[in-house]
Design a protein around this motif. Structure first.
Motif, PDB file in Angstrom:
ATOM      1  N   UNK A 181       8.523  11.624   1.557  1.00  0.00           N
ATOM      2  CA  UNK A 181       8.558  11.351   2.701  1.00  0.00           C
ATOM      3  C   UNK A 181       8.075   9.777   3.147  1.00  0.00           C
ATOM      4  N   UNK A 182       7.257   9.382   1.986  1.00  0.00           N
ATOM      5  CA  UNK A 182       6.817   8.116   1.998  1.00  0.00           C
ATOM      6  C   UNK A 182       7.876   7.097   1.842  1.00  0.00           C
ATOM      7  N   UNK A 208       0.910  -0.994  -0.195  1.00  0.00           N
ATOM      8  CA  UNK A 208      -0.019   0.140   0.080  1.00  0.00           C
ATOM      9  C   UNK A 208       0.906   1.094   0.022  1.00  0.00           C
ATOM     10  N   UNK A 209       1.840   1.545   0.561  1.00  0.00           N
ATOM     11  CA  UNK A 209       2.880   2.277   0.886  1.00  0.00           C
ATOM     12  C   UNK A 209       3.349   2.737  -0.683  1.00  0.00           C
ATOM     13  N   UNK A 210       3.846   1.536  -1.051  1.00  0.00           N
ATOM     14  CA  UNK A 210       4.560   1.677  -2.592  1.00  0.00           C
ATOM     15  C   UNK A 210       3.560   2.028  -3.505  1.00  0.00           C
ATOM     16  N   UNK A 211       2.305   1.611  -3.480  1.00  0.00           N
ATOM     17  CA  UNK A 211       1.151   2.306  -4.362  1.00  0.00           C
ATOM     18  C   UNK A 211       1.105   3.698  -4.048  1.00  0.00           C
ATOM     19  N   UNK A 212       1.004   4.161  -3.059  1.00  0.00           N
ATOM     20  CA  UNK A 212       0.752   5.472  -2.715  1.00  0.00           C
ATOM     21  C   UNK A 212       2.259   6.358  -3.195  1.00  0.00           C
ATOM     22  N   UNK A 213       3.429   5.847  -2.944  1.00  0.00           N
ATOM     23  CA  UNK A 213       4.563   6.509  -3.564  1.00  0.00           C
ATOM     24  C   UNK A 213       4.669   6.628  -5.012  1.00  0.00           C
ATOM     25  N   UNK A 214       3.988   5.630  -5.696  1.00  0.00           N
ATOM     26  CA  UNK A 214       4.136   5.681  -7.115  1.00  0.00           C
ATOM     27  C   UNK A 214       3.091   6.634  -7.640  1.00  0.00           C
ATOM     28  N   UNK A 215       2.232   7.194  -6.854  1.00  0.00           N
ATOM     29  CA  UNK A 215       1.121   8.326  -7.616  1.00  0.00           C
ATOM     30  C   UNK A 215       2.012   9.692  -7.985  1.00  0.00           C
ATOM     31  N   UNK A 216       1.401  10.216  -8.830  1.00  0.00           N
ATOM     32  CA  UNK A 216       1.855  11.813  -8.941  1.00  0.00           C
ATOM     33  C   UNK A 216       1.910  12.692  -7.925  1.00  0.00           C
TER      34      UNK A 216
END
Length: 456
Positions: free
Chosen positions: A248-249, A235-243
């Motif tokens: 800090x993620x 989930x964290x990586x999915x958030x980090x990949x968003x524009x």
């Protein structure tokens, strides 16, 4: 308009982890920034990075004596002060001679009081900074300034350990790169080892003098814990990949993985009972508060040997406005043998060649008396010593006046101390910057002169 049907991942995010995502979004909303990394750095926020220039020192151990040591009773022999006992001092009040005997030690003939018989054997290793001065004669502000460079305590800044970790990364990816043992809960508390606006993975990890780190032991089987972490990290990586995702993620992801790896490494590393009996005896290891600093010194050696970049250990209780002589005697007995053993141990293992040791307080104390048995704060002239990598052994920079109140030679402000420490680690304090709030920050702010005279 068709009805929206969430898939399994979206349902997990909104149901079981939804509140966590909301909380994380709120926490990270104010942390959007671009982190500057040296172009030659390998991938990963905590991976080792090349310094700006070649340096002998790879790591630091800071022995922090919180409360302000009385230097004229320990390290600063002043014959004039002894001769003028009871007379008026330069800043008012009555001068108070030291009650302790001083003697010269080593080939350098360095004067040391009888309070430090063990450290006196190592004086030829010391590089003295005897012209230090700072801005505020109050412990909270001075402690924070020593640790973060901020003269105004309310302006939270990253600690010097965090700046070192940001600039150099860490040598052991299974351990925190910055550990503080027994930090004072007051006088700034966590500000003194925090990362402020630097990403969270650069902050210090706090442990107590018994080697206890909260929540280190897993409550679930390691395989199940790994599956749970994989779900959260996906989930964290999915958030980090968003524009426009908060940078800090990435730090959150790194911190979770480090915490997972630490479970198998840290408990054994902090278990000093595995050290040979002769080593424990040399440090003076004992149970209870009387053995606190000895345990810290031995843990510091083990952590540094394992590759931790910055280790700070602390002995509080040096603020002797009264009961000076009993308090000073007790404190010196607690730190003298362990600190000397740490130096000897580092040297015998070849670690002193690339480890920089710093010993000192947030400021010093006055040569005049405060009441019948005390000394007040002195921010205008006081000493610290360095030993180990990169500094000239048996060298002295700076001096105070004849009674030890004002720095008169080799004056060195806290900003200069920070600039010099960074340079000894191979970092240019003017180049080690971080953009936040529309401007670039550094440990030394807009000041700082490197004292190259002390470089070996």
């Amino acid at each position: 308009m068709g009805r929206f049907l969430p898939d399994r991942r979206q349902l997990l995010k909104s149901a079981s982890a939804g509140f966590g995502y909301l909380a994380m979004s709120a926490l990270l909303a104010n942390q959007v920034r671009s982190e500057q990394v040296t172009p030659s750095s390998p991938p990963g926020h905590l991976a080792p990075r090349k310094p700006h220039f070649s340096a002998k020192a790879k790591r630091v151990i800071f022995l922090f004596m919180q409360g302000a040591i009385s230097q004229m009773d320990t390290w600063e022999y002043k014959p004039e002060l002894q001769a003028r006992d009871g007379q008026s001092g330069p800043g008012g009040g009555k001068l108070m001679a030291s009650r302790y005997k001083f003697a010269q030690h080593g080939e350098t003939g360095t004067w040391v009081s009888e309070l430090h018989p063990h450290l006196a054997k190592h004086v030829d290793k010391f590089c003295w900074l005897r012209g230090l001065h700072t801005d505020t004669p109050a412990h909270p502000q001075a402690v924070i300034q020593l640790h973060t460079g901020a003269a105004i305590a309310s302006l939270t800044r990253p600690s010097m350990g965090s700046w070192l970790l940001y600039g150099l990364g860490t040598e052991n990816q299974d351990l925190p790169g910055y550990i503080t043992i027994n930090p004072p809960p007051n006088f700034g508390g966590s500000v003194n080892y925090g990362s402020a606006f630097l990403p969270a993975h650069y902050q210090g990890t706090r442990i107590n003098d018994a080697g206890y780190l909260p929540n280190l032991e897993a409550q679930t089987p390691i395989t199940l814990q790994r599956r749970q972490l994989d779900l959260i990290q996906s989930m964290n990586k999915d958030l980090a990949s968003r524009p426009h995702a908060p940078s800090a993620i990435d730090g959150v992801i790194s911190s979770y993985e480090l915490a997972f790896r630490m479970q198998s490494k840290v408990p054994e590393l902090l278990d000093i009972s595995k050290e040979p009996e002769h080593v424990q005896k040399a440090y003076g290891i004992k149970d209870g508060p009387a053995g606190s600093f000895a345990r810290q010194c031995l843990m510091a050696r083990r952590l540094s040997e394992a590759g931790v970049r910055f280790v700070e250990i602390c002995h509080p209780g040096w603020d002797q406005h009264n009961n000076l002589h009993r308090g000073l005697t007790n404190n010196c007995q607690a730190v003298d043998q362990p600190a000397a053993a740490l130096l000897a141990d580092l040297e015998s293992r070849g670690l002193l060649e690339d480890t920089l040791v710093l010993f000192g307080s947030e400021f010093g104390r006055l040569p005049s008396a405060q009441g019948p048995d005390g000394r007040d704060h002195n921010i205008t002239g006081y000493p610290m010593w360095l030993a180990g990598a990169g500094v000239k052994p048996g060298f002295t920079l700076g001096a105070t006046d004849d009674v030890g109140q004002f720095a008169v030679e080799g004056k060195m402000h806290t900003n200069d101390l920070h600039a010099t420490l960074l340079a000894l680690m191979g970092l240019d304090h003017e180049s080690l910057t971080y953009e936040y709030g529309g401007r670039e920050f550094r440990l030394t702010d807009v000041a700082g002169q490197v004292a190259r005279e002390i470089f070996a």
